[in-house]
Write a protein that holds these residues in place. Structure first.
Motif, short mmCIF file in Angstrom:
data_model
loop_
_atom_site.label_atom_id
_atom_site.label_comp_id
_atom_site.label_asym_id
_atom_site.label_seq_id
_atom_site.Cartn_x
_atom_site.Cartn_y
_atom_site.Cartn_z
N TYR A 303 47.15 46.79 46.19
CA TYR A 303 47.38 47.14 47.64
C TYR A 303 46.80 45.88 48.49
CZ TYR A 303 47.91 52.03 46.00
OH TYR A 303 48.24 53.17 45.69
N PHE A 304 47.35 45.60 49.63
CA PHE A 304 46.68 44.83 50.55
C PHE A 304 45.09 45.33 50.64
CE2 PHE A 304 50.91 43.93 51.21
CZ PHE A 304 51.08 42.43 51.26
N ALA A 305 44.23 44.58 50.82
CA ALA A 305 42.88 44.84 51.06
C ALA A 305 42.51 46.05 52.22
CB ALA A 305 41.90 43.92 51.23
N ASP A 306 43.02 45.90 53.13
CA ASP A 306 43.05 46.86 54.42
C ASP A 306 43.81 48.22 54.20
OD1 ASP A 306 45.49 45.93 54.76
OD2 ASP A 306 45.15 45.18 56.59
N GLU A 307 44.63 48.43 52.95
CA GLU A 307 45.29 49.55 52.71
C GLU A 307 44.84 50.26 51.52
OE1 GLU A 307 49.32 48.30 52.46
OE2 GLU A 307 49.76 48.10 54.65
N MET A 308 43.44 49.74 51.06
CA MET A 308 43.14 50.20 49.88
C MET A 308 42.83 51.67 49.83
SD MET A 308 39.77 49.03 47.72
CE MET A 308 38.63 49.66 48.55
N PRO A 309 43.31 52.45 48.80
CA PRO A 309 43.05 53.96 48.97
C PRO A 309 41.53 54.16 49.03
CG PRO A 309 44.28 53.47 47.24
CD PRO A 309 43.99 52.12 47.73
N SER A 310 40.95 55.09 49.89
CA SER A 310 39.68 55.31 49.97
C SER A 310 38.74 55.87 48.83
CB SER A 310 39.40 56.20 51.23
OG SER A 310 40.00 57.60 50.95
N SER A 311 39.58 56.42 47.79
CA SER A 311 39.09 56.91 46.53
C SER A 311 38.83 55.81 45.58
CB SER A 311 40.09 57.96 46.02
OG SER A 311 41.41 57.43 45.57
N ARG A 313 37.01 53.16 43.14
CA ARG A 313 35.83 52.78 43.23
C ARG A 313 35.94 51.52 41.81
NH1 ARG A 313 31.99 54.09 46.30
NH2 ARG A 313 30.24 54.43 44.74
N ASP A 314 36.91 51.30 41.38
CA ASP A 314 36.84 50.32 40.25
C ASP A 314 38.25 49.50 40.53
OD1 ASP A 314 34.40 51.31 38.52
OD2 ASP A 314 35.94 53.03 38.33
N TYR A 315 37.92 48.33 40.98
CA TYR A 315 39.11 47.48 41.44
C TYR A 315 38.82 46.08 41.03
CZ TYR A 315 36.84 47.47 45.64
OH TYR A 315 35.81 47.43 46.91
N GLY A 334 32.22 51.12 43.04
CA GLY A 334 32.09 50.85 44.44
C GLY A 334 31.14 49.50 44.47
N GLN A 335 30.39 48.90 43.37
CA GLN A 335 29.55 47.62 43.57
C GLN A 335 30.28 46.45 42.88
OE1 GLN A 335 26.59 48.24 45.24
NE2 GLN A 335 27.31 50.11 45.72
N VAL A 336 29.97 45.33 43.45
CA VAL A 336 30.51 44.13 43.02
C VAL A 336 29.44 43.85 41.96
CG1 VAL A 336 30.60 41.81 43.42
CG2 VAL A 336 31.20 43.28 45.05
N VAL A 337 29.98 43.72 40.41
CA VAL A 337 29.46 43.31 39.26
C VAL A 337 29.68 41.95 39.07
CG1 VAL A 337 29.35 45.54 38.60
CG2 VAL A 337 31.16 44.33 37.94
N GLU A 353 43.98 47.46 40.77
CA GLU A 353 43.27 48.39 39.87
C GLU A 353 42.54 47.54 38.71
OE1 GLU A 353 44.51 52.51 38.51
OE2 GLU A 353 45.24 51.47 36.87
N LEU A 354 41.46 47.88 38.60
CA LEU A 354 40.72 47.33 37.29
C LEU A 354 41.02 47.65 35.94
CD1 LEU A 354 38.33 45.40 36.33
CD2 LEU A 354 36.69 47.48 36.48
N ALA A 355 41.40 46.54 35.11
CA ALA A 355 41.82 47.07 33.76
C ALA A 355 41.36 45.96 33.00
CB ALA A 355 43.57 47.16 33.75
N GLU A 356 40.43 46.14 32.52
CA GLU A 356 39.56 45.21 31.81
C GLU A 356 40.24 44.43 30.53
OE1 GLU A 356 35.64 46.37 30.51
OE2 GLU A 356 34.89 46.77 32.48
N LEU A 357 39.88 43.33 30.41
CA LEU A 357 40.97 42.58 29.46
C LEU A 357 40.30 43.07 28.26
CD1 LEU A 357 40.71 38.77 30.83
CD2 LEU A 357 42.56 40.32 30.83
N PRO A 358 41.15 43.30 27.17
CA PRO A 358 40.82 43.66 25.86
C PRO A 358 39.78 42.64 25.25
CG PRO A 358 43.10 42.76 25.77
CD PRO A 358 42.66 42.85 27.34
N ASP A 359 39.09 43.00 24.38
CA ASP A 359 38.02 42.28 23.70
C ASP A 359 38.40 42.00 22.34
OD1 ASP A 359 35.69 40.87 22.73
OD2 ASP A 359 34.23 42.23 23.35
N PHE A 360 38.71 40.94 21.68
CA PHE A 360 39.01 40.93 20.24
C PHE A 360 37.74 40.13 19.64
CE2 PHE A 360 43.16 41.59 22.03
CZ PHE A 360 43.97 41.98 20.93
#
Length: 409
Positions: A303-311, A313-315, A334-337, A353-360
């Protein structure tokens, strides 16, 4: 898909890869340490069936991007995309007339199960070409590891130049001289070697190729046209210089005005690539295909940042025009890591949406790969893999070769 360690290590491999054009192999770390960008020994292996599926998925992603471009132009979404007013007329014209376009690179999250997920489309000035087309192919031939490699880049690039330049020649009645330009601001050698390699493909396509530094391009105040230092008109220019920079330069308006006139310079990639090189493409794709049960698995919700769903928490938060991971933030609960420094962001952000890269993971720690799937002339053409220790692939990542059907499977 698997990561193989303990592969063949060629004697004198560092000198070999540099001689093949990877002159930017030595990466200087912030602490002063120098390490190799190319990883010799380990490699990723795929089955032939897996590669065939990846090719199909990449072809589908390209078709989806074409549909997204049609949608933006038809519905006049340039403001929402953050595309400057000065570029819009040229984008509309080139989108309809389809001037020469050669290549691009999809960056994909993939772990070997299910379809890949699009992270972004490097559609305007993608690098990583020399190591994908040349270095890893020579590695494959020398080591004999794997039966094959997904690597038709060279042949497809030559064919792309032939098709596009022949079409240009028939339309204009002029046999073009192709200038290939890089900026002297890039000092690692990567841009210059990318241009040098592409010059070879132009020559093999049967056309004259001339290397040019962007800063040496001259605008004639009299006729409003562009020339090289020898006074030769620029017919066709491949520019390793992004459009979002070019249109803001002193001569940006003149570039667009000249390109719109008969006999003006044709720029490769064309200005319509701004529709795809901006991360604003991601929410447009999701809006169009997010509800499609067949196509949505190729995407991550965005989404554009100003249209992000309020729910949410991970993105991941990305600037519209960022490069090499600059100004990217990973947010968990909800926290910048993780936050990367950079100079982008004033143009706006998208969230994905946060989809962490796989770890080989290996003996030396984590390995997070991103698949760089190349498209040439709109067709899937090959694969290059960069991997990083962390979850953001930046300019300190590694390049790792790949094989198909390695016998040790």
């Amino acid at each position: 898909m698997r990561r193989v360690e303990g592969g063949v290590v060629r004697p004198g491999w560092e000198a070999e890869v540099e001689a093949q054009g990877l002159v930017y192999n030595r990466t200087h770390l912030p602490g002063g340490e120098v390490r190799s960008y190319w990883r010799e020994g380990p490699f990723y292996d795929f089955t032939s069936a897996e590669v065939a599926r990846l090719e199909g998925w990449v072809a589908q992603l390209f078709e989806m991007c074409v549909a997204a471009g049609d949608h933006v132009v038809e519905h006049d979404l340039f403001d929402r995309m953050g595309i400057p007013l000065i570029a819009r007329s040229g984008i509309r014209t080139t989108w309809e007339t389809e001037p020469p376009s050669v290549y691009g690179r999809f960056d994909l999250r993939y772990d070997g199960s299910g379809p890949p997920r699009l992270l972004e489309f490097n559609a305007d000035t993608p690098t990583g070409l020399v190591e994908s087309a040349v270095t890893q192919w020579n590695w494959h031939l020398f080591t004999g590891q794997g039966r094959d490699q997904w690597n038709a880049l060279h042949e497809k690039l030559v064919a792309a130049w032939q098709r596009n330049l022949t079409r240009w020649e028939r339309r204009t009645g002029v046999r073009p001289r192709v200038h290939l330009a890089w900026t002297s601001e890039e000092t690692s050698g990567e841009d210059r070697m990318t241009v040098a390699y592409l010059m070879d493909t132009v020559v093999q396509a049967g056309y004259e190729a001339v290397e040019l530094v962007v800063e040496d391009i001259a605008l004639d105040d009299g006729d409003g046209r562009f020339y090289d230092p020898q006074g030769r008109h620029l017919d066709v220019v491949f520019k390793l210089y992004p459009w979002e920079w070019l249109i803001e330069d002193e001569f940006g308006a003149a570039v667009l005005a000249d390109a719109a006139r008969p006999g003006g310079t044709t720029w490769v990639e064309p200005v319509y690539k701004m529709l795809w090189s901006t991360k604003a493409l991601l929410p447009v794709l999701w809006r169009l295909f997010g509800g499609d049960p067949v196509l949505s698995p190729l995407l991550l919700p965005a989404y554009f940042a100003d249209e992000m769903p309020s729910s949410w928490r991970d993105y991941v938060r990305k600037p519209l025009w960022g490069r090499e991971g600059a100004n990217v933030e990973i947010v968990r609960d909800g926290q910048v890591v993780t936050a990367m420094p950079g100079r982008y962001g004033t143009e706006g952000f998208v969230v994905q949406e946060l989809a962490e890269l796989p770890d080989f993971a290996g003996v030396d720690g984590p390995h997070h790969p991103v698949l760089g799937a190349w498209v040439v002339d709109g067709e899937p053409a090959g694969l290059g893999i960069r991997e990083s220790d962390g979850l953001i692939t930046d300019n300190l990542s590694f390049f790792v070769p790949h094989t198909i059907d390695h016998s040790g499977r």
